[in-house]
Design a protein around this motif. Sequence first.
Motif, PDB file in Angstrom:
ATOM      1  N   THR A  44      -1.970   9.737  27.046  1.00 57.83           N
ATOM      2  CA  THR A  44      -3.347   9.719  27.543  1.00 57.83           C
ATOM      3  C   THR A  44      -3.638  10.960  28.374  1.00 57.83           C
ATOM      4  OG1 THR A  44      -3.355   7.309  27.537  1.00 57.83           O
ATOM      5  CG2 THR A  44      -4.992   8.383  28.904  1.00 57.83           C
ATOM      6  N   LEU A  45      -2.701  11.319  29.246  1.00 54.50           N
ATOM      7  CA  LEU A  45      -2.904  12.521  30.063  1.00 54.50           C
ATOM      8  C   LEU A  45      -2.938  13.791  29.219  1.00 54.50           C
ATOM      9  CD1 LEU A  45      -0.631  11.685  33.111  1.00 54.50           C
ATOM     10  CD2 LEU A  45      -3.120  11.894  33.106  1.00 54.50           C
ATOM     11  N   ALA A  46      -2.135  13.848  28.187  1.00 57.28           N
ATOM     12  CA  ALA A  46      -2.076  15.048  27.353  1.00 57.28           C
ATOM     13  C   ALA A  46      -3.306  15.211  26.471  1.00 57.28           C
ATOM     14  CB  ALA A  46      -0.824  15.018  26.483  1.00 57.28           C
ATOM     15  N   LEU A  47      -3.955  14.100  26.120  1.00 57.85           N
ATOM     16  CA  LEU A  47      -5.041  14.165  25.135  1.00 57.85           C
ATOM     17  C   LEU A  47      -6.447  14.016  25.708  1.00 57.85           C
ATOM     18  CD1 LEU A  47      -3.435  12.020  22.301  1.00 57.85           C
ATOM     19  CD2 LEU A  47      -3.702  14.510  22.372  1.00 57.85           C
ATOM     20  N   ASN A  48      -6.597  13.897  27.015  1.00 59.60           N
ATOM     21  CA  ASN A  48      -7.919  13.596  27.549  1.00 59.60           C
ATOM     22  C   ASN A  48      -8.516  14.686  28.410  1.00 59.60           C
ATOM     23  OD1 ASN A  48      -9.005  10.880  26.760  1.00 59.60           O
ATOM     24  ND2 ASN A  48      -6.849  10.422  27.126  1.00 59.60           N
ATOM     25  N   PHE A  49      -8.248  15.917  28.067  1.00 63.09           N
ATOM     26  CA  PHE A  49      -8.953  17.029  28.692  1.00 63.09           C
ATOM     27  C   PHE A  49     -10.255  17.241  27.920  1.00 63.09           C
ATOM     28  CE2 PHE A  49      -4.718  17.824  30.289  1.00 63.09           C
ATOM     29  CZ  PHE A  49      -4.986  18.182  31.599  1.00 63.09           C
ATOM     30  N   PRO A  50     -11.202  17.960  28.492  1.00 60.09           N
ATOM     31  CA  PRO A  50     -12.485  18.161  27.790  1.00 60.09           C
ATOM     32  C   PRO A  50     -12.329  18.944  26.484  1.00 60.09           C
ATOM     33  CG  PRO A  50     -12.601  18.949  30.068  1.00 60.09           C
ATOM     34  CD  PRO A  50     -11.194  18.561  29.814  1.00 60.09           C
ATOM     35  N   LEU A  51     -13.232  18.666  25.573  1.00 58.50           N
ATOM     36  CA  LEU A  51     -13.323  19.372  24.289  1.00 58.50           C
ATOM     37  C   LEU A  51     -14.434  20.412  24.367  1.00 58.50           C
ATOM     38  CD1 LEU A  51     -13.387  16.375  21.818  1.00 58.50           C
ATOM     39  CD2 LEU A  51     -11.672  18.148  21.814  1.00 58.50           C
ATOM     40  N   ASP A  52     -14.329  21.440  23.560  1.00 65.36           N
ATOM     41  CA  ASP A  52     -15.432  22.374  23.328  1.00 65.36           C
ATOM     42  C   ASP A  52     -15.966  22.099  21.937  1.00 65.36           C
ATOM     43  OD1 ASP A  52     -15.667  23.866  25.639  1.00 65.36           O
ATOM     44  OD2 ASP A  52     -14.299  25.444  24.969  1.00 65.36           O
ATOM     45  N   LEU A  53     -17.255  22.200  21.776  1.00 65.80           N
ATOM     46  CA  LEU A  53     -17.860  22.078  20.454  1.00 65.80           C
ATOM     47  C   LEU A  53     -18.132  23.484  19.951  1.00 65.80           C
ATOM     48  CD1 LEU A  53     -18.876  20.120  18.319  1.00 65.80           C
ATOM     49  CD2 LEU A  53     -21.119  20.260  19.397  1.00 65.80           C
ATOM     50  N   ARG A  54     -17.544  23.823  18.812  1.00 69.19           N
ATOM     51  CA  ARG A  54     -17.690  25.152  18.248  1.00 69.19           C
ATOM     52  C   ARG A  54     -18.443  25.030  16.919  1.00 69.19           C
ATOM     53  NH1 ARG A  54     -12.603  28.327  18.786  1.00 69.19           N
ATOM     54  NH2 ARG A  54     -13.379  28.402  20.900  1.00 69.19           N
ATOM     55  N   VAL A  55     -19.487  25.822  16.765  1.00 69.93           N
ATOM     56  CA  VAL A  55     -20.278  25.839  15.536  1.00 69.93           C
ATOM     57  C   VAL A  55     -20.087  27.194  14.888  1.00 69.93           C
ATOM     58  CG1 VAL A  55     -22.571  25.593  14.544  1.00 69.93           C
ATOM     59  CG2 VAL A  55     -21.960  24.274  16.570  1.00 69.93           C
ATOM     60  N   ASP A  56     -19.659  27.170  13.611  1.00 66.79           N
ATOM     61  CA  ASP A  56     -19.479  28.407  12.875  1.00 66.79           C
ATOM     62  C   ASP A  56     -19.849  28.156  11.413  1.00 66.79           C
ATOM     63  OD1 ASP A  56     -17.308  26.930  11.997  1.00 66.79           O
ATOM     64  OD2 ASP A  56     -15.814  28.175  12.991  1.00 66.79           O
ATOM     65  N   ALA A  57     -19.448  29.042  10.528  1.00 71.07           N
ATOM     66  CA  ALA A  57     -19.802  28.921   9.107  1.00 71.07           C
ATOM     67  C   ALA A  57     -19.237  27.656   8.480  1.00 71.07           C
ATOM     68  CB  ALA A  57     -19.316  30.145   8.346  1.00 71.07           C
ATOM     69  N   GLN A  58     -18.154  27.127   9.037  1.00 73.39           N
ATOM     70  CA  GLN A  58     -17.533  25.910   8.509  1.00 73.39           C
ATOM     71  C   GLN A  58     -18.209  24.648   9.034  1.00 73.39           C
ATOM     72  OE1 GLN A  58     -13.564  26.417   9.871  1.00 73.39           O
ATOM     73  NE2 GLN A  58     -13.028  27.914   8.299  1.00 73.39           N
ATOM     74  N   GLY A  59     -19.158  24.780   9.939  1.00 75.92           N
ATOM     75  CA  GLY A  59     -19.835  23.634  10.541  1.00 75.92           C
ATOM     76  C   GLY A  59     -19.409  23.467  11.986  1.00 75.92           C
ATOM     77  N   SER A  60     -19.728  22.326  12.560  1.00 74.43           N
ATOM     78  CA  SER A  60     -19.343  22.087  13.946  1.00 74.43           C
ATOM     79  C   SER A  60     -17.996  21.377  13.987  1.00 74.43           C
ATOM     80  CB  SER A  60     -20.411  21.266  14.659  1.00 74.43           C
ATOM     81  OG  SER A  60     -20.498  19.990  14.089  1.00 74.43           O
ATOM     82  N   ARG A  61     -17.194  21.740  14.964  1.00 76.16           N
ATOM     83  CA  ARG A  61     -15.880  21.127  15.125  1.00 76.16           C
ATOM     84  C   ARG A  61     -15.503  21.154  16.594  1.00 76.16           C
ATOM     85  NH1 ARG A  61     -12.005  25.623  15.102  1.00 76.16           N
ATOM     86  NH2 ARG A  61     -13.173  27.476  14.541  1.00 76.16           N
ATOM     87  N   GLY A  62     -14.689  20.189  16.978  1.00 75.62           N
ATOM     88  CA  GLY A  62     -14.199  20.130  18.343  1.00 75.62           C
ATOM     89  C   GLY A  62     -12.974  21.009  18.498  1.00 75.62           C
ATOM     90  N   VAL A  63     -12.880  21.714  19.606  1.00 76.41           N
ATOM     91  CA  VAL A  63     -11.728  22.558  19.918  1.00 76.41           C
ATOM     92  C   VAL A  63     -11.103  21.999  21.192  1.00 76.41           C
ATOM     93  CG1 VAL A  63     -10.961  24.868  20.527  1.00 76.41           C
ATOM     94  CG2 VAL A  63     -12.812  24.569  18.891  1.00 76.41           C
ATOM     95  N   TYR A  64      -9.811  21.712  21.107  1.00 77.17           N
ATOM     96  CA  TYR A  64      -9.113  21.108  22.236  1.00 77.17           C
ATOM     97  C   TYR A  64      -7.979  21.996  22.692  1.00 77.17           C
ATOM     98  CZ  TYR A  64      -6.748  17.700  25.128  1.00 77.17           C
ATOM     99  OH  TYR A  64      -6.182  17.057  26.181  1.00 77.17           O
ATOM    100  N   PRO A  65      -7.823  22.206  23.951  1.00 74.96           N
ATOM    101  CA  PRO A  65      -8.674  21.840  25.086  1.00 74.96           C
ATOM    102  C   PRO A  65      -9.810  22.839  25.261  1.00 74.96           C
ATOM    103  CG  PRO A  65      -6.728  22.956  25.907  1.00 74.96           C
ATOM    104  CD  PRO A  65      -6.581  22.850  24.402  1.00 74.96           C
ATOM    105  N   SER A  66     -10.737  22.482  26.120  1.00 77.20           N
ATOM    106  CA  SER A  66     -11.890  23.334  26.372  1.00 77.20           C
ATOM    107  C   SER A  66     -11.458  24.646  27.025  1.00 77.20           C
ATOM    108  CB  SER A  66     -12.868  22.609  27.300  1.00 77.20           C
ATOM    109  OG  SER A  66     -13.894  23.475  27.702  1.00 77.20           O
ATOM    110  N   GLU A  67     -12.068  25.719  26.599  1.00 82.00           N
ATOM    111  CA  GLU A  67     -11.768  27.030  27.181  1.00 82.00           C
ATOM    112  C   GLU A  67     -12.359  27.175  28.572  1.00 82.00           C
ATOM    113  OE1 GLU A  67     -13.002  29.915  24.303  1.00 82.00           O
ATOM    114  OE2 GLU A  67     -11.386  29.388  22.932  1.00 82.00           O
ATOM    115  N   SER A  68     -13.175  26.197  29.002  1.00 83.10           N
ATOM    116  CA  SER A  68     -13.760  26.264  30.341  1.00 83.10           C
ATOM    117  C   SER A  68     -12.801  25.762  31.422  1.00 83.10           C
ATOM    118  CB  SER A  68     -15.051  25.434  30.383  1.00 83.10           C
ATOM    119  OG  SER A  68     -14.764  24.068  30.172  1.00 83.10           O
ATOM    120  N   LEU A  69     -11.613  25.285  31.028  1.00 82.99           N
ATOM    121  CA  LEU A  69     -10.602  24.893  32.011  1.00 82.99           C
ATOM    122  C   LEU A  69     -10.106  26.129  32.742  1.00 82.99           C
ATOM    123  CD1 LEU A  69      -8.420  22.431  29.883  1.00 82.99           C
ATOM    124  CD2 LEU A  69      -9.953  21.832  31.757  1.00 82.99           C
TER     125      LEU A  69
END
Length: 161
Positions: free
Chosen positions: A97-122
């Motif tokens: 739970t601790l390893a997987l529950n940091f914030p996600l970033d949503l990235r939109v590109d030519a492939q569509g939208s996808r979640g990127v883990y962990p967020s680069e804003s950390l």
Amino acid sequence: MITWFDALLVTLWAAVTALGARRGLSGLAWGLGGIAACFLANALSGNAIIAVILSMLLAVGIGTAITSRIQNPLDRPWHLGAGAAGGFALGGVLIATLALNFPLDLRVDAQGSRGVYPSESLPPALYDAVRGSALQNGLRGVWSSNSALKTLLIPDQTRAR
């Protein structure tokens, strides 16, 4: 690569396993009851306050049941092993739970939208430790696993879909 974040997670896992072993047979019930309480609280509530209240009520109920039903939790040597197994299971859920529950970033590109883990804003030190974590990388399969495991480990992602 093993990071300081992995070291902290493994230390937590070892401490919870040792606590389960120390409690003996009660540790098995404590560990499995803790996992059940977490799963039920995550499955039954979308509200954090209700989840906390439900978890507290379940913890009190499980604790009362353990103390009234298991009179001598350290009677036999195998009770220590059973307690360690319960602590190991609960510790595994906690570190996952601790390893997987940091914030996600949503990235939109030519492939569509996808979640990127962990967020680069950390903060950079935390981002590098989580991104390079061997435990976190080993748990990536949870994102595409069955809904029961996702409800236990990443409940906010299960509700988001």
